[in-house]
Design an enzyme around this catalytic site. Structure first.
Site, mmCIF file in Angstrom:
data_model
loop_
_atom_site.group_PDB
_atom_site.id
_atom_site.type_symbol
_atom_site.label_atom_id
_atom_site.label_comp_id
_atom_site.label_asym_id
_atom_site.label_seq_id
_atom_site.Cartn_x
_atom_site.Cartn_y
_atom_site.Cartn_z
ATOM 1 N N ARG A 45 -6.743 11.485 2.327
ATOM 2 C CA ARG A 45 -5.829 11.044 3.206
ATOM 3 C C ARG A 45 -4.615 12.223 3.059
ATOM 4 O O ARG A 45 -3.920 12.437 2.000
ATOM 5 C CB ARG A 45 -5.203 9.766 2.855
ATOM 6 C CG ARG A 45 -4.102 9.179 4.132
ATOM 7 C CD ARG A 45 -3.972 7.706 3.651
ATOM 8 N NE ARG A 45 -3.165 7.224 4.429
ATOM 9 C CZ ARG A 45 -1.803 6.792 4.653
ATOM 10 N NH1 ARG A 45 -1.213 7.463 3.439
ATOM 11 N NH2 ARG A 45 -1.182 6.309 5.433
ATOM 12 N N SER A 114 -9.341 1.477 11.141
ATOM 13 C CA SER A 114 -8.433 0.263 10.519
ATOM 14 C C SER A 114 -7.988 -0.730 11.471
ATOM 15 O O SER A 114 -7.841 -0.452 12.742
ATOM 16 C CB SER A 114 -6.906 1.077 10.145
ATOM 17 O OG SER A 114 -7.187 2.009 9.206
ATOM 18 N N LYS A 143 1.740 2.051 2.913
ATOM 19 C CA LYS A 143 1.490 1.774 4.453
ATOM 20 C C LYS A 143 2.577 0.845 4.913
ATOM 21 O O LYS A 143 2.530 -0.358 5.248
ATOM 22 C CB LYS A 143 0.270 0.968 4.662
ATOM 23 C CG LYS A 143 -1.185 1.951 4.670
ATOM 24 C CD LYS A 143 -2.392 1.021 4.862
ATOM 25 C CE LYS A 143 -3.620 2.030 5.074
ATOM 26 N NZ LYS A 143 -3.599 2.952 6.292
#
Length: 216
Positions: A45, A114, A143
């Site tokens: 990521r 997601s 997040k």
């Protein structure tokens, strides 16, 4: 490419990288330690890095994961995943992104999506997602824009779809046990692994926690 028939089992302890937690340590070293401790899936990521850097890092991690028999995907950047020879990609909440990833990477690639709701989960499944990342289960600074799904929302999504589901968001040794009974196939973790002083030992404990909670 990683065999799709083994994917559900491979989601047990899903490690999502974040270089913000590494200090002076290299990403490759930390991922190698996580794999040594029992991580079963790795996602690179790199939200703000240019594609060339993402490709370089992906090319460094892919052989480590392959040697460990663990699937390796790149977050969001389909082209970087293709160039680097990753097993696939994980994309955000966009049906077109899932279809685009499948078209560019081919039928054997892993495409994860997601989701936060049953409706999103069903749409992603219909678009060809191989697995779903559901969260945030709990609030997490990793997040900050993700609404809390909670264990009830996670369980509803797991019951609605046929594809494997990995839970993400605020998961660590203390919170993984609450996943029991939700139907999730695994737990995705970020800082719980990569902020640890001893990544291998911490990953080993996390893997044991997932096994106890989910039998995975």
């Amino acid at each position: 490419m990683f065999p799709r028939e083994n994917l559900r089992r491979a989601l047990a302890l899903y490690a999502v990288t974040d270089r913000a937690w590494l200090g002076e340590r290299t990403l490759a070293t930390c991922v190698e330690e996580a794999l040594g401790g029992g991580a079963t899936f790795v996602q690179l990521r790199e939200k703000d890095a240019p594609r060339a850097e993402v490709v370089l890092r992906a090319r460094a991690l892919a052989p480590l994961c392959r040697a460990a028999g663990v699937p390796f995907v790149v977050n969001d950047d389909v082209e970087a995943a293709r160039i680097a020879g990753a097993d696939g990609v994980h994309v955000g909440q966009d049906d077109a992104a899932c279809a685009d990833a499948r078209a560019k990477l081919g039928p054997d690639a892993i495409v994860g999506v997601s989701v936060q709701t049953v409706e999103q989960a069903l749409a992603a499944q219909a678009a060809g997602a191989d697995y779903l990342g559901v969260g945030a289960v709990f609030g997490t600074p990793t997040k900050p824009d993700a609404a809390d799904v909670g264990t009830d929302g996670l369980a509803a999504i797991c019951a609605a779809v046929d594809v494997p589901v990995v839970a993400i968001g605020g998961l660590n040794e203390q919170t993984i046990p609450v996943l029991a009974g939700t139907g999730a196939d695994g737990a995705a973790v970020v800082s719980a692994i990569f902020a640890a002083d001893d990544i291998e030992a911490t990953t080993r404990r996390l893997r044991a926690a997932v096994q106890a909670a989910l039998g995975a």
